[in-house]
Write a protein that holds these residues in place. Structure first.
Motif, PDB file in Angstrom:
ATOM      1  N   ASN A   8       9.076 -36.522  -7.479  1.00 33.62           N
ATOM      2  CA  ASN A   8       9.323 -35.506  -6.777  1.00 33.62           C
ATOM      3  C   ASN A   8      10.763 -35.828  -5.836  1.00 33.62           C
ATOM      4  O   ASN A   8      11.614 -34.868  -5.837  1.00 33.62           O
ATOM      5  N   ASP A   9      11.035 -37.126  -5.430  1.00 23.83           N
ATOM      6  CA  ASP A   9      12.083 -37.359  -4.814  1.00 23.83           C
ATOM      7  C   ASP A   9      13.624 -36.931  -5.757  1.00 23.83           C
ATOM      8  O   ASP A   9      14.601 -36.379  -5.323  1.00 23.83           O
ATOM      9  N   ALA A  10      13.274 -37.303  -6.957  1.00 23.84           N
ATOM     10  CA  ALA A  10      14.419 -37.134  -8.011  1.00 23.84           C
ATOM     11  C   ALA A  10      14.702 -35.462  -8.129  1.00 23.84           C
ATOM     12  O   ALA A  10      15.653 -35.002  -7.997  1.00 23.84           O
ATOM     13  N   TYR A  11      13.702 -35.069  -8.429  1.00 23.78           N
ATOM     14  CA  TYR A  11      13.526 -33.501  -8.418  1.00 23.78           C
ATOM     15  C   TYR A  11      14.246 -32.837  -7.300  1.00 23.78           C
ATOM     16  O   TYR A  11      15.086 -32.067  -7.522  1.00 23.78           O
ATOM     17  N   LEU A  52      -1.789 -18.611 -11.317  1.00 22.86           N
ATOM     18  CA  LEU A  52      -1.859 -19.363  -9.865  1.00 22.86           C
ATOM     19  C   LEU A  52      -1.144 -18.777  -9.056  1.00 22.86           C
ATOM     20  O   LEU A  52      -0.557 -17.769  -9.174  1.00 22.86           O
ATOM     21  N   ASP A  53      -1.341 -19.329  -7.602  1.00 22.72           N
ATOM     22  CA  ASP A  53      -0.584 -18.954  -6.733  1.00 22.72           C
ATOM     23  C   ASP A  53       0.286 -19.731  -6.016  1.00 22.72           C
ATOM     24  O   ASP A  53       0.562 -20.959  -6.895  1.00 22.72           O
ATOM     25  N   HIS A  54       1.189 -19.801  -5.096  1.00 19.02           N
ATOM     26  CA  HIS A  54       2.026 -20.530  -4.595  1.00 19.02           C
ATOM     27  C   HIS A  54       1.669 -21.959  -4.301  1.00 19.02           C
ATOM     28  O   HIS A  54       2.377 -22.957  -4.152  1.00 19.02           O
ATOM     29  N   HIS A  55       0.509 -22.197  -4.319  1.00 14.06           N
ATOM     30  CA  HIS A  55      -0.091 -23.519  -4.131  1.00 14.06           C
ATOM     31  C   HIS A  55       0.402 -24.697  -5.137  1.00 14.06           C
ATOM     32  O   HIS A  55       0.252 -25.794  -4.983  1.00 14.06           O
ATOM     33  N   ASP A  82       3.974 -27.830  -0.756  1.00 15.85           N
ATOM     34  CA  ASP A  82       4.675 -29.007  -0.062  1.00 15.85           C
ATOM     35  C   ASP A  82       5.611 -29.626  -0.563  1.00 15.85           C
ATOM     36  O   ASP A  82       6.267 -30.486  -0.282  1.00 15.85           O
ATOM     37  N   TYR A  83       5.416 -29.505  -2.226  1.00  9.61           N
ATOM     38  CA  TYR A  83       6.248 -30.334  -3.116  1.00  9.61           C
ATOM     39  C   TYR A  83       7.626 -30.071  -2.803  1.00  9.61           C
ATOM     40  O   TYR A  83       8.559 -30.960  -3.012  1.00  9.61           O
ATOM     41  N   LEU A  84       8.064 -29.018  -2.504  1.00  9.28           N
ATOM     42  CA  LEU A  84       9.396 -28.531  -2.091  1.00  9.28           C
ATOM     43  C   LEU A  84      10.049 -28.517  -0.811  1.00  9.28           C
ATOM     44  O   LEU A  84      10.840 -28.084  -0.489  1.00  9.28           O
ATOM     45  N   ASP A  85       8.967 -28.977  -0.027  1.00  8.79           N
ATOM     46  CA  ASP A  85       8.907 -28.684   1.611  1.00  8.79           C
ATOM     47  C   ASP A  85      10.565 -29.273   2.050  1.00  8.79           C
ATOM     48  O   ASP A  85      11.080 -28.810   2.846  1.00  8.79           O
ATOM     49  N   ALA A  86      10.888 -30.559   1.542  1.00 11.38           N
ATOM     50  CA  ALA A  86      12.200 -31.279   1.965  1.00 11.38           C
ATOM     51  C   ALA A  86      13.269 -30.166   1.883  1.00 11.38           C
ATOM     52  O   ALA A  86      14.295 -30.306   2.563  1.00 11.38           O
ATOM     53  N   LEU A  87      13.575 -29.192   0.944  1.00  8.54           N
ATOM     54  CA  LEU A  87      14.412 -28.347   0.791  1.00  8.54           C
ATOM     55  C   LEU A  87      14.414 -27.262   1.903  1.00  8.54           C
ATOM     56  O   LEU A  87      15.600 -26.629   2.056  1.00  8.54           O
ATOM     57  N   GLY A  88      13.454 -27.243   2.553  1.00  8.66           N
ATOM     58  CA  GLY A  88      13.400 -26.397   3.605  1.00  8.66           C
ATOM     59  C   GLY A  88      14.365 -26.662   4.849  1.00  8.66           C
ATOM     60  O   GLY A  88      14.674 -25.864   5.658  1.00  8.66           O
TER      61      GLY A  88
END
Length: 283
Positions: free
Chosen positions: A268-271, A33-36, A40-46
């Motif tokens: 997602n939020d907890a992760y 697979l690639d980065h997809h 955006d599941y990790l976008d909040a960390l940005g």
């Protein structure tokens, strides 16, 4: 921002998100697979960290490297070379599933280099393969059990993008706590447009994932480690995550009670909160 970074004689594809902070090299799940997978599941960390979503050699939009280099050892070395090429004096790594194998290998081989390592739903050990088969044997409904079993058998025959997409679609129910969870459709929608590497998928389908043993070397890891595991993970069973945490001095363990293998999508939020808290605590 999407770009290629030269390391040695190949080019790795990376997607950068976030304005600054500690660089976090993110290695997604699935060898083809690639980065997809994360996207955006990790976008909040940005908001706080510099996310670098990495396609490994022969994955997604990275260069097609020689098959003899498709090893965890070589891919772990890629992370060090990538960090150097991007000018990172200090960085952390996060790997999910197959990516967890890579970052754990990197943590063992380059113990004094990353500031921290996050291992998400993955332990490379033949010891747990029997448990995966046991989970499949009791997987319900029967129609989905047959679907997943047949899809695993076809991995060694994947030749096209469409082949890989079909296999992922058929296997996803096994990766969620509830095989009929509507978030499966959401995951497929959010990850649509990904680029796959059928050659790499066929390679690992033949080589299998067993025989990759790191448990006896976990004590070599001296930097902070966070282990994330889904309580109902059928693919990288929770006992694997517990074994990693037990084997690395001072490692933290976060178990997500309502999710299976796709922890970042199911909770997602907890992760994201667990990852953020851990990285904020890194000296």
């Amino acid at each position: 921002m999407s770009r290629h970074v030269d390391i040695g004689d190949i080019r790795l594809h990376v997607v950068e998100r976030g304005a600054g902070g500690l660089p976090l090299l993110v290695v997604h799940g699935g060898p083809a697979l690639d980065h997809h997978m994360f996207g955006d599941y990790l976008d909040a960390l940005g908001d706080e960290f510099h996310l670098v979503l990495v396609d490994l050699r022969s994955q997604g939009l990275s260069d097609l490297a020689p098959p003899e280099t498709w090893t965890l050892e070589r891919m772990a070395e890629d992370l060090s070379e990538l960090a150097a090429a991007m000018g990172f004096d200090r960085y952390a790594t996060l790997g999910h599933s197959y990516g967890a194998f890579v970052v754990l290998q990197h943590a063992v081989e380059h113990a004094g280099e990353p500031a921290a390592t996050i291992v998400s739903s993955g332990l490379p050990s033949a010891r747990y393969l029997a448990a995966v088969q046991d989970n499949l044997a009791t997987f319900e409904p029967v129609e989905l059990r047959q679907q997943v079993t047949e899809s695993w058998g076809r991995e060694a025959e994947a030749r096209t993008q469409a082949d890989c997409e079909a296999l992922l679609h058929e296997q996803l129910p096994f990766h969620f706590a509830d095989p009929l969870d509507p978030r499966i459709e959401e995951f497929e929608r959010r990850t649509a447009g990904g680029v796959y590497a059928p050659d790499l998928l066929r390679h690992f389908a033949v080589a299998e994932y067993g025989g990759i043993e790191l448990e006896d070397r976990l004590g070599d890891v001296t930097h902070p480690v966070l282990v994330l595991a889904g309580r109902h993970d059928r693919t990288c069973v929770v006992e694997g995550g517990e074994a990693i945490a037990a084997g690395i001095p001072g490692a933290q363990l976060a178990i997500f009670e309502a999710s299976a293998h796709m922890t970042f999508a199911e909770e997602n939020d907890a992760y994201v909160s667990a990852v953020r808290r851990f990285l904020q605590s890194v000296p």
